[in-house]
Every structure is written in C-alpha cells, then in structure tokens.
Write an enzyme that holds these catalytic residues in place. Structure first.
Site, mmCIF file in Angstrom:
data_model
loop_
_atom_site.group_PDB
_atom_site.id
_atom_site.type_symbol
_atom_site.label_atom_id
_atom_site.label_comp_id
_atom_site.label_asym_id
_atom_site.label_seq_id
_atom_site.Cartn_x
_atom_site.Cartn_y
_atom_site.Cartn_z
ATOM 1 C CB CYS A 53 -82.719 -76.141 24.339
ATOM 2 S SG CYS A 53 -82.546 -77.367 23.076
ATOM 3 C CG HIS A 113 -93.585 -70.607 12.267
ATOM 4 N ND1 HIS A 113 -92.259 -70.245 12.150
ATOM 5 C CD2 HIS A 113 -93.773 -70.908 13.585
ATOM 6 C CE1 HIS A 113 -91.680 -70.321 13.329
ATOM 7 N NE2 HIS A 113 -92.580 -70.719 14.225
#
Lengths: 451, 272
Positions: A49, A102
C-alpha cells in the site's frame, strides 16, 4: 548490476500509488510482461500500500538506461498512464550499490512509513515467491533478495526497531492486553462508528470473543456490524451494554459526555466489579474523565494514546543508527561478493589458458626428447607443471579478487588480463545469466556469502 | 558428610534465590536487561534444591519436616516458589517473581538463623501433622496470593496514573487479580483445617497463657478476614484493589502468628 525503479509514500500520493498497485492475482501477468523485456535480466515486482517497485538485474551500467526506460513503460502500462514520462515526477531510481542498499533497507523496514513495522518483510517475501514461481528470479537478484531477508531478520533481532506501539489502533490493543492479558473471552463495544474507532475495533476484535456496535443511527450500526461480523445494538441499550462489554471504544460526534460516572458506577455494580476499559478517541471526549477514578474502570483518551504512539516512534528512531549500521555492513559484504563474481570468468579463462599452454608444451616434449621417460616420471612432470601454473597465477588471481572486492579498478584490470593473456574469447561477466550461483535460494535462507 | 551436604544445599539454594531476587528487582526497576530472563529459571532451579535441603537437613537433625516453626518457614518458602513456577507455566507472570524470590529468601534465612530447632516443643499428637501441613500449605498459598496482590496494586497504580512506560514491565492487572484470587481460594480450606485442628489441639497442649491466646486470636482474625474477602468478592464484586488490600492484610496476620511462634522459639519458652 541491480536496478530499482519505483515509487513510494515518500514520492507519490496514494492516488498515484493505488493506480500502480498489483494484487496477488495480477502479479503473474505483470511479471510475465517484465520477463518479456529483453532489457531486463531477472525481475521482481513489489506492490504494497505504500510502495510499488520493480527490482531488476541489468547487464551493465551502459544498458541501465534501456532497462530504466523499459521499467517505466511497464509501470506506465500497469498504472494506465500514457507513457513512462507521465510517472517520471513520482519515480525514483537506484542503481548498483545504491539499489542493493535500498532493497536491504526496504526489507528491514527502514524505509517504511511506520518505521520498524513488521508487515513489509512478509510482503517482500510474497513478491519474491511470486517472482520465483514466475521464473523471473533465479540468480544474482535472487541471492540479493535472500540476503535482504537475512538482513531484515538481523535488524529485528539485534535492535529494538520493532518495539513499541506506533498507531492508535496498536496502542489500544496494547492497553487492552496490559489490562486483560488474553482477549479471547472479552467483548468489545464500539460506541459510534467513526473511522478511527472502527480501525481500533478491527484490531481489537481480531483477538476478542465478540464485537458489538452501538450507534445513534441503528442502520449505520447494522451496516458496519454486517461488515465486521458483529452485533448491532440500539443506542437506548447503551447502559445495559456497559454491563456486558469489557472494552469500550468510543468515537461519537457528541459534544457532551455519552458515558457518565453514574452510568459506569451502576454498570460496575451489575458486572460485580469486573474490569472495564474505555478507549475514548473522540474529540470532544465521550467518556467523563472521572470514570477513571472508579475502581476497576480505566479511561484512556486520545491524548494518552497519542503520547504512547509518540513514545513508540521515538523509541524506534533511537534504534535507526544501529539498524543502518547492520544494513551498511551487509551491503558491503554483498557488493564485495558480487564484484568478486564479476572477475571470475576472466580468472577461470586465464588459468585454463595457462594450464592448456603448459600441458600442450609438456605433451610436445614428451613425444620428442623426453619420450624415453617412464609413466611415473611423466606423471611427476605433469604434477610439476600443474603446481607451477598454480603458483605463478596465485598472486594475480588473489590481487584481482581483492581489487574487485574493494571496488577498485577491477573491470580495467580484468580487461588488461584478458588483453595480456589474449583471452578475447573468454566469456565476459554476464549479469543476466546468473548461472554461477545455481538455483535461487529459498526465501528464508541465510547463506554465507564468500568474501 | 550429611551435615556438609545440608549446608551446601542451603548455601546454593540461598544463592540461587538471592541471584533471582536481584535480577527480578532489577527488571522491575528497568535495569536488569537481558539477564532478567534467567530469574524465573533460577527460581525453578531453586525449588528442587530447596526440597533436597529440607530432606537432608531433617535427616541431620532427626526432625520430621512437619515439626516446628523453622521447618515450617523453610517449607512455606519452597511452596511459594513452587506455586510461582506452576503459575508461570500458564500465565505470563515472570516479573511477579520480584515479590516471590525475596520472600522465599527471607523465609529460608529465617528458618536457619532465627533461633534453634531444639528450642521447639516436641509434641506427639496425631493431629499435629494435619495441623502443620495444612497451615504450611495454606500460608504458602497466601504468600503467593500476597505476591500477586502487591504486583496488582503496583500495576493498577501505574495504569491509574497513566505511567504506561512502566506498565509494560508487569503482567495484565486482570491476570494478577485472577491468580491472587485463585491462590486465596486454594489456601482458604487449608487454613480452615489448620484453624480447626489447632483449636482442638490447642485445648490439649496449650497452656492458655496470654501469648497462646493472642496467637489463636490472630489466627481466627486472619481466617475471618480472608473468608470475608472471598465472600465479598463473590457477592459484592470486591475485586481488584479492595481484594488486594484484604489479601495483603490477611497474609500479614498469618505472618504475625508465625512471628509469634518464632519469638517463642527464640526465647526458648517451650510451649506456653
């Protein structure tokens, strides 16, 4: 070389993120499209989300531009955008070492909206499993992801990044647990039908026996009760409900107290002093504050809960440095391993060529001037040649590996070795092949990387 | 050899309880770190050591463990720890050990260093074993109930004053209240048997002096108080704080009775 292109809560509003999101059903199709792009080696699609990302393997930095373009196109197609450029303002791109860092940070929940939240690791694992199943993840990238899981586990076990409650809902559940312990035989009463109370009630009801919803509008209560497998009760029955419920989550829009001290005193007599918790997240407050002074009744309002949320977040931020240090250490280890892998074909070719040349010369001598030698002498000579090759090439092999691991000019050195030894036919480092690692490791595997 | 073993077992048991107490209290105050997780295990290790000490020590002194105040103290502290270990199997009440382990240590030390076992009456009466065993078990269960009551009051105070940081260190208030009640319920019939046998036995052996009357009076008061706490909980919803205070007071009275027995032993009064 690993490339990440995507967007997250930091770069794109929810209106953009939700357009690109792909559920579990859509994932195989998205992965099939990514697999069809020749610019990409391996690929994984992560959709939560708060983030949508493509993690891919590209042959080299020179081919990264084409890969970026391909990913943008696929993301645009996923989001129904006319072109990749439309999404450009929201996208971030990470390449090489930055991409590895990352990926590790995302898995370790250091890039999450709620720092240290545990769900992200499961979501990354789901994306990994889907990519493995689709066959788009098999070599270097699979190893990178596997390493990311190990990093996330280390961060969670060696730091307190995941401790403390960091949302009103989690604080409400935490409070109820601190008061009742086990909630499995408790009843939750939702007073009003506000969004925050609904979220808190949803969290509470996961572990509770029953949920009852009491609202001024019975229709609204019945509708919500239908959604949440709860029972709707009429507003007039509120006083009786206080005798039944164990946790009351209040969030009506009333400007006066809905639950008064008198009501609770009466309810406490009916319930023979059984503990009653009020989570009052309404502003203005719904529960008279003096109720907190009644024996075995507890009232926590939105300020109390927000203080607890702030404390949880503060506690987590205090552990970021330790978590980042673990990530940094693991990134360095992975990059060193990866760079060592890049010079491997050159080293293999160099040693093969030296060995072939020396054995060929030995063979010539054994057929000519040394043909009188017996079998034991021939074997000894072959052994001597083998040892000579190994000793001669040990230093360049070790130095090239070290330079590669340190990120120095390994590519140039490898090119020089290929030139000097005339290894032009030797296979160049192949990112997309990824075959030297063999099968993709399992999601939970915590294998040791060679340095 | 047996004496040396008894001394060794005493020393090790005391050391284990002491270490557990330090870790528990440190944890309660937020200073014990990861070492705190060893504290409940130390108590669990202490129980069999303690039992072995009681057996060996009774062999050394040729005294039955159900005879006399010193052994009673030692047995009480062992059963308190056992009750804690058993409660811990089902409930997350680790930190309540902060109230159990020091109590057990104090009882163990008192049983050894306060007075001498020889100074106690050696009575041969068929009712004596019932009287001592039921009282010892009852007091042990009340001691456990008291530990949970103290933990309850502390946790309840933290919740009422909204010190939510510290709330995390103790178990849920409802679990503490429930366990306190269960230990009280389990201990009350035993105390009742102790009171009944004591009443009958006392007629035969006690002198009827002031001290004996005071001991008997305090015993009846403790029994009445604890009975009242239980009845009010069932009938009028006296849970939580009120029940905790009642439990602590009731246990305090039983401790006074024990202290009077101990004082008699220290003074070498024989039985008066």
């Amino acid at each position: 070389m690993i490339l990440v292109v995507g967007l997250s809560h930091r770069t794109a509003p929810v209106q953009v993120r939700e357009r690109l999101a792909a559920g579990a059903d859509a994932l195989p199709m998205v992965l099939a499209r990514l697999a069809s792009r020749r610019e990409l080696g391996e690929a994984m699609f992560l959709s939560t989300c708060n983030r949508v990302e493509v993690v891919a393997l590209v042959a080299s930095s020179s081919s990264a531009d084409a890969a970026r373009h391909a990913i943008r196109e696929e993301l645009a197609r996923q989001g129904g955008a006319a072109s990749g450029e439309e999404l450009a303002p929201y996208l971030y791109e990470k390449l090489g070492d930055d991409a590895v860092r990352h990926v590790f940070r995302v898995a370790a929940s250091l890039d999450s909206m709620v720092l240290g939240e545990p769900q992200i690791l499961g979501q990354v694992k789901d994306a990994y499993d889907a990519a493995i199943a689709a066959g788009t993840l098999k070599g270097t990238l699979a190893r990178c992801m596997s390493r990311a899981f190990a990093v996330a586990k280390r961060v969670r076990s060696e730091t307190d990044i995941g401790v403390g409650s960091v949302s009103i809902s989690s604080v409400a559940v935490d409070l109820a647990t601190r008061i009742f312990g086990d909630l499995s035989d408790r009843t939750v009463l939702l007073l009003g039908a506000g969004e925050m109370a609904e979220a808190a009630a949803r969290s509470l009801v996961k572990g509770a026996r029953a949920l009852r919803i009491c609202n001024r509008s019975f229709e609204r209560a019945a509708h919500l009760a239908g959604e949440m497998h709860a029972a709707a009760v009429p507003w007039e029955g509120l006083a009786e409900e206080l005798g039944v419920a164990d946790v009351v989550v209040a969030s009506t829009a009333s400007t006066t107290y809905v639950v008064t001290r008198q009501m609770v005193q009466r309810a406490m007599r009916e319930r023979k002093g059984r503990t009653l918790l009020f989570v009052d997240i309404a502003v203005p407050r719904n529960v008279e504050p003096t109720v907190h002074g009644i024996d075995n009744a507890y009232v926590f309002n939105v300020d109390d809960l927000e203080q607890e949320v702030a404390r949880g977040l503060q506690a987590r931020h205090g552990h970021v440095d330790a978590a980042e240090a673990i990530v940094q250490e693991q990134v360095a280890e992975f990059i060193a391993w990866r760079r060592g892998l890049e010079v491997q074909p050159t080293l293999v070719a160099m040693r093969a060529k030296a060995r072939t040349v020396m054995l060929s010369e030995l063979e010539t001598s054994l057929r000519g001037r040394l043909k009188h030698l017996g079998e034991p002498d021939r074997a000894a000579l072959a052994q001597m040649v083998e040892s000579g090759v190994n000793k001669l090439l040990h230093a360049p092999t070790a130095k090239l590996k070290v330079r590669a691991a340190e990120g120095e000019d390994a590519a140039e050195l490898a090119a020089a070795v290929r030139y000097l030894f005339d290894l032009q036919n030797a296979a160049p480092p192949a990112e997309e092949a990824g075959s030297e690692e063999g099968e993709a490791p399992s999601a939970g595997e915590d294998e040791r990387l060679p340095n | 050899m047996t004496l040396a073993l008894a001394n060794w077992l005493f020393g090790v048991t005391a050391a284990v309880y002491l270490a557990a107490s330090v870790l528990f209290v440190g944890d309660l105050l937020g200073h014990a770190g990861r070492g705190a997780r060893w504290a409940p295990r130390l108590v669990a290790v202490g129980v069999p050591l303690h039992a072995a000490h009681i057996v060996v020590w009774s062999l050394v002194l040729h005294v039955c463990p159900v005879e006399g105040i010193h052994f009673a103290l030692s047995v009480v502290s062992m059963f308190v720890c056992l009750a804690y270990v058993l409660a811990r199997l089902r409930y997350r009440v680790d930190v309540v050990g902060a109230f159990v382990a020091p109590q057990a240590l104090a009882f163990l030390l008192a049983s050894r260093f306060l007075g001498s076992i020889g100074g106690e009456p050696r009575l041969r009466n068929a009712m004596l074993p019932f009287h001592v065993v039921s009282n010892v078990l009852g007091i042990a269960l009340f001691a456990a109930a008291c530990a949970f009551a103290v933990a309850y009051l502390l946790q309840e105070h933290r919740l009422k004053s909204k010190q939510l940081v510290d709330v995390e260190r103790l178990p849920a208030v409802d679990a503490l209240d429930l366990l306190e009640h269960r230990f009280l319920v389990a201990g009350f019939p035993l105390l009742t048997i102790g009171i009944l046998t004591g009443t009958i036995w006392a007629r035969e052996v006690e002198s009827g002096g002031v001290a004996a009357m005071a001991r008997a009076g305090l015993s009846y008061a403790a029994w009445l108080l604890i009975g009242t706490v239980l009845i009010l909980r069932a009938s009028a919803g006296w849970r939580g704080r009120r029940a905790a205070f009642g439990t602590i007071l009731g246990f305090g009275l039983t401790m006074l009775v024990l202290a009077m027995y101990l004082a008699r032993s220290l003074a070498g009064w024989g039985h008066v």
